[in-house]
Design a protein around this motif. Structure first.
Motif, short mmCIF file in Angstrom:
data_model
loop_
_atom_site.label_atom_id
_atom_site.label_comp_id
_atom_site.label_asym_id
_atom_site.label_seq_id
_atom_site.Cartn_x
_atom_site.Cartn_y
_atom_site.Cartn_z
N THR A 219 -19.02 10.61 41.28
CA THR A 219 -19.01 11.73 40.34
C THR A 219 -18.39 12.91 41.10
OG1 THR A 219 -21.16 12.49 41.06
CG2 THR A 219 -21.15 10.98 39.20
N GLU A 221 -19.56 15.73 41.76
CA GLU A 221 -20.56 16.34 42.66
C GLU A 221 -20.69 15.52 43.94
OE1 GLU A 221 -21.30 15.95 39.34
OE2 GLU A 221 -20.80 18.06 39.02
N THR A 222 -20.76 14.18 43.77
CA THR A 222 -20.92 13.33 44.94
C THR A 222 -19.66 13.40 45.81
OG1 THR A 222 -22.19 11.90 43.48
CG2 THR A 222 -21.74 11.06 45.67
N TYR A 223 -18.50 13.48 45.14
CA TYR A 223 -17.23 13.51 45.88
C TYR A 223 -17.19 14.70 46.83
CZ TYR A 223 -12.29 13.43 47.00
OH TYR A 223 -11.10 13.40 47.68
N GLU A 245 -25.41 9.91 42.97
CA GLU A 245 -24.96 9.64 41.60
C GLU A 245 -23.56 9.05 41.71
OE1 GLU A 245 -25.16 12.99 39.00
OE2 GLU A 245 -27.14 12.34 38.30
N ASN A 246 -23.35 7.92 41.05
CA ASN A 246 -22.01 7.32 41.04
C ASN A 246 -21.55 7.18 39.60
OD1 ASN A 246 -23.34 6.06 43.72
ND2 ASN A 246 -21.12 6.22 43.91
N VAL A 247 -20.26 6.80 39.48
CA VAL A 247 -19.75 6.66 38.13
C VAL A 247 -19.08 5.29 38.00
CG1 VAL A 247 -17.57 7.86 38.64
CG2 VAL A 247 -18.48 7.88 36.32
N GLY A 251 -17.20 5.12 32.88
CA GLY A 251 -17.50 6.56 32.88
C GLY A 251 -18.99 6.86 32.85
N GLU A 252 -19.84 5.83 32.90
CA GLU A 252 -21.29 6.06 32.86
C GLU A 252 -21.78 6.51 34.24
OE1 GLU A 252 -25.30 3.49 32.02
OE2 GLU A 252 -23.34 2.53 31.74
N THR A 253 -22.66 7.50 34.22
CA THR A 253 -23.20 7.96 35.50
C THR A 253 -24.43 7.12 35.84
OG1 THR A 253 -22.45 10.18 35.04
CG2 THR A 253 -24.14 9.96 36.73
#
Ligand code: ADP
Length: 833
Positions: A219, A221-223, A245-247, A251-253
């Motif tokens: 996501t 934020e995580t990046y 949090e990943n995506v 596109g689902e978190t």
């Protein structure tokens, strides 16, 4: 014969022979030497032959073994005798295929060719399968063609290789089958390895993702923080754990737990990073739901009311779902409305709405959750199922709250902006927590209702008490006037006999009315639970004597004998109980005995029975019919009143008596026979009093005499009722030198302050402004000695305690009986002097 030539010849020959001999000796020596050498050489060769690490077997062209080295024994497990002289082709050492390989080797060697190495397997003598590399060489020995066979044991290498291979296969199975995503990254954050679980978690196939940058599964934020994490992993020997949090590809978190570790080559150089990852979205959600459920069930005990509980539920639910617009509607079936004890909404504000054709009502009707987007809402509207109420939301989710299978409310969340705010998993989740929410709400609702009911009951109890106190005051005060002046009139001596008779009637009627009022007050107090038990030491024998004295005139007047029996010696007859109640019980029973007996006798008293006293009141009166015996203690029951109007009463006396006996921990019973009399028995448990010296109280007449003799008291009468003021002043006239009056509390305090020589204050409790208790407390601040006697009109024993606590020396209940008042006054002034 001496032929020199011959001699020379001989000499030469001799020399030659010598030389030849020498030569021969040399040769022989040499021969010996070579033989030894040969022996030595053969021995060495033999040693080498035996010491060779490989098995060496020499066979002739027919396959018969003629020589083997020692190692054969180790490798094949066979010794020399087993093999030498045996024909290879007749042995079953090797599998068919391998036998053929050896044959081929032998054949090749016969043709002068080298063969091998080839791999062969065979069973060792111990039955173990062994693996070897076989080579054959043609050799000539003493012109004989032989075959040299070299067998190198590779069993260990073979087994190791197999284990390595199996391990590799297993590892790859693990990687392929583990539910953990296994990913390997190169040092540029690019995917090098990607297992099927990683495919399942992130939605990308291996093909799609190999060589891709890590960014594709992060996501924003995580990046932002990935660089820091990456440095952290590269600089650490041990692995690192993160929750990010990943995506996914769609596109689902999702929430993932990562274990990352750097991979280092044998030169200690970091070559890659390995990661194991698992999707913990569901697990975390389940844990959060569990916590929410737990917190909500606990909140029932920690929140003050329903409103606060629902507020708490909203905050808790916000951990698992968006509750920006949230309400709980409780359904009232009777008037088809919803009450909204808690409503948080960006646009609407309601506290009660008609259920009508709302979406909320639709949930009640369907008894299942409804997740409605704008499409479904307009569909339902078209079908006439609902009518739009309030602002239009983009998505609306309502879940029924059920109690015993019935929908009692609906929990609703909605969004005005995001049509994807809720999905089917939210529906499931809310449905899951709705049971606990219903239970909690119901419990709190019941609790709230109970609290409200209790408050109401307390209020009505307070009202009742206030009413009773007021009634008591309002009746007793005028009765004080009526009865007081009647007594004074009677004693004035200037009245005719007829007038005297009228006055007696007034007195009797007044007393009867007072009795009724007292009974009513008492039973009300008993029923309101306001009757307390106050234990203290009671001199039972004295009490019996007192009652005897009290009723003697009445009994005499009716021509009845009245007698008593005491079960204990005076010195033993001190018990701990409630004196007022015991007195009331005995008085009631003796009063009835006299009332319902026309001739004969009344006998009362007690016997001691272990830990309790059994009291009795017996009469020879009209008795009670058998069928009435069971109900005699019920309220308002009167057996004889319908027969003749001569028995007056309220029918409350025995029920009060019974309640009192029970309050003292005892029970009451009656035995009776119509026309022959009745016997009432009651027992009360006793706690023996301390051995106190029994003081003989002076007889009332004596005390009055003494006080009257004194005639020197300065008395303040504090009383707001004019009649009572007048009456009291007449009663105390004979014993006072000066009488002062105050109509309220403030005046009472003021007069007391200005007259420190006052001996006695007759303090009315209920006065306007400052009441009698308050006035007493104020007076006690500056005068500790003045005797204060409270006049209480409230029929509550607690009043007596209050009077004592405020600083009063004694109390007298209204209506004030002249003799009683004189007695009380006498008590203090006799003691003081
Ligand atoms: P009351 O005010 O009518 O006397 P009680 O509650 O004291 O009320 O008594 C209830 C009824 O029990 C009386 O009305 C009377 O009929 C009967 N009773 C009570 N005591 C006696 C007794 N000693 N002898 C006969 N009847 C009695």
């Amino acid at each position: 014969m001496d032929n020199p030539d011959f001699i020379n010849q001989l000499r030469k020959e001799n020399e030659l022979l010598k030389l030849q001999l020498q030569e021969l000796e040399n040769l022989e020596r040499q021969h010996k030497l070579s033989e030894e050498e040969l022996r030595n050489t053969t021995g060495r060769l033999k040693k080498i032959f035996d010491a060779a690490p490989d098995a060496i077997l020499i066979m002739d062209v027919n396959g018969t073994f003629i020589q083997i080295n020692k190692i054969v024994e180790n490798i094949l497990g066979y010794n020399k005798q087993d093999i030498v002289g045996k024909n290879f082709f007749e042995m079953t050492l090797l599998t068919d295929v391998d036998q053929n390989k050896v044959k081929e080797g032998v054949q090749k060697s016969l043709k002068g060719e080298k063969f091998g190495p080839v791999e062969i397997s065979y069973k060792s003598r111990s039955g173990e399968y062994m693996y070897s590399e076989l080579s054959t060489y043609p050799i000539k020995f003493d012109d004989r063609s032989l075959i040299l066979m070299v067998v190198r044991d590779v069993t260990l290498q073979k087994k190791t290789a197999r284990i390595i291979q199996e391990n590799e296969q297993r590892l790859s199975l693990h990687i392929n089958q583990t539910p953990l995503g296994v990913i390997e990254w190169d040092l540029n954050f690019k995917v090098k390895r990607w297992n099927p679980a990683a495919e399942r978690i992130f939605g990308y196939t291996k093909k799609e993702v190999l060589g891709e940058n890590v960014r594709c599964i992060l996501t924003p934020e995580t990046y932002k923080k990935v660089k820091i994490l990456w440095d952290d992993i590269l600089s650490s020997d041990s692995g690192k754990r993160y929750i990010n949090e990943n995506v996914t590809k769609s596109g689902e978190t999702i929430l993932c737990e990562w274990f990352n570790t750097r991979l280092v080559n044998k030169h200690n150089k970091v070559v890659a990073v390995a990661s194991w990852v698992q999707d913990i979205t569901e697990r975390v959600r389940a844990e959060r739901i569990k916590k929410v459920l737990y917190d909500i069930s606990n909140a029932v005990n920690t929140t003050d009311n329903l409103h606060k509980l629902i507020g708490f539920i909203q905050t808790e639910l916000s951990n698992i779902i968006d509750t920006t617009n949230f309400y709980i509607a409780l359904y009232n079936e009777t008037n088809d409305t919803f009450t909204l004890p808690f409503f948080v909404d960006e646009k609407d504000q309601f506290t009660e709405i008609p259920a009508g054709k709302t979406l909320t009502k639709y949930v009640v009707k369907k008894q299942k959750p409804i997740l409605a987007d704008t499409r479904l809402m307009s569909e339902l509207e078209l079908q006439g199922e609902i009518e739009s109420v309030g602002a239009d939301s983009k998505i609306w989710l309502g879940v029924p709250l059920k109690t015993e299978g019935k929908v009692t409310g609906v929990l609703v969340v909605q969004s005005y902006t995001d049509e994807n705010a809720f999905n089917s998993s939210d529906v499931q989740m809310l449905e899951f927590v709705s049971d606990q929410i219903s239970i909690s709400i119901n419990r709190k609702k019941t609790e709230d209702e109970l609290v409200a009911a209790l408050k109401k009951a307390e209020e009505s109890d307070k009202l009742k008490t206030a009413f009773l106190q007021n009634m008591s005051h309002e009746i007793r005060t005028p009765m004080s006037g009526i009865l007081g002046f009647t007594t004074l009139l009677k004693e004035s001596g200037k009245i005719s006999d007829r007038q005297l008779e009228y006055l007696r009637i007034i007195e009797k009627s007044g007393e009867r009315m007072l009795n009724t009022i007292n009974d009513l007050m008492d039973i009300s107090k008993v029923e309101a639970g306001q009757m307390d038990v106050e234990t203290r030491e009671i001199h039972v024998n004295e009490l019996i004597d007192y009652i005897q004295t009290f009723f003697y005139p009445e009994a005499k007047q009716k021509g009845l004998d009245i007698s008593n029996e005491k079960g204990l010696e005076n010195s033993d007859s001190i018990i701990i109980s409630d004196k007022e109640k015991l007195y009331a019980i005995l008085t009631n029973l003796v009063k009835n005995a006299i009332k319902y007996t026309e001739k004969g006798s009344v006998n009362f008293g007690y016997v001691a029975k272990g830990n309790y006293l059994e009291f009795f009141v017996k009469d020879s009166g009209i008795g009670i019919p058998k069928q009435e015996l069971d109900t005699i203690f019920d309220r308002f029951v009167q057996v004889h009143h319908n027969l003749s109007s001569k028995y007056e009463g309220s029918g409350l006396g025995l029920s009060i008596t019974k309640a009192y006996v029970e309050m003292l921990g005892g029970n009451i019973r009656v035995e009776s026979q119509s026309g022959k009399g009745s016997q009432f028995y009651f027992e009360i448990p006793i706690k023996k009093g301390e051995n106190i010296a029994i003081k003989a109280e002076p007889k009332p007449e004596e005390k009055i005499q003494k006080t009257e003799e004194k005639q020197q008291l300065k008395i303040l009468i504090a009383e707001d009722d004019e009649t009572i003021r007048k009456y009291l002043s007449i009663v105390v006239r004979k014993i006072s030198t000066e009488v002062l009056f105050a109509k309220n509390g403030i005046k009472t305090v003021e007069i007391s302050k200005n007259n420190p020589d006052i001996d006695l204050i007759l303090m009315d409790i209920k006065m306007p402004g400052m009441d009698g208790y308050e006035a007493t407390r104020k007076i006690r601040e500056f005068n500790k000695n003045v005797v204060i006697v409270a006049q209480t009109a409230f029929a509550f024993e607690s009043e007596h305690e209050k009077a004592e606590a405020a600083g009063c020396n004694d109390y007298i209940s209204k209506p004030i009986n002249r003799n009683s008042l004189i007695n009380i006054i006498g008590k203090y002034f006799n003691q003081q002097n």
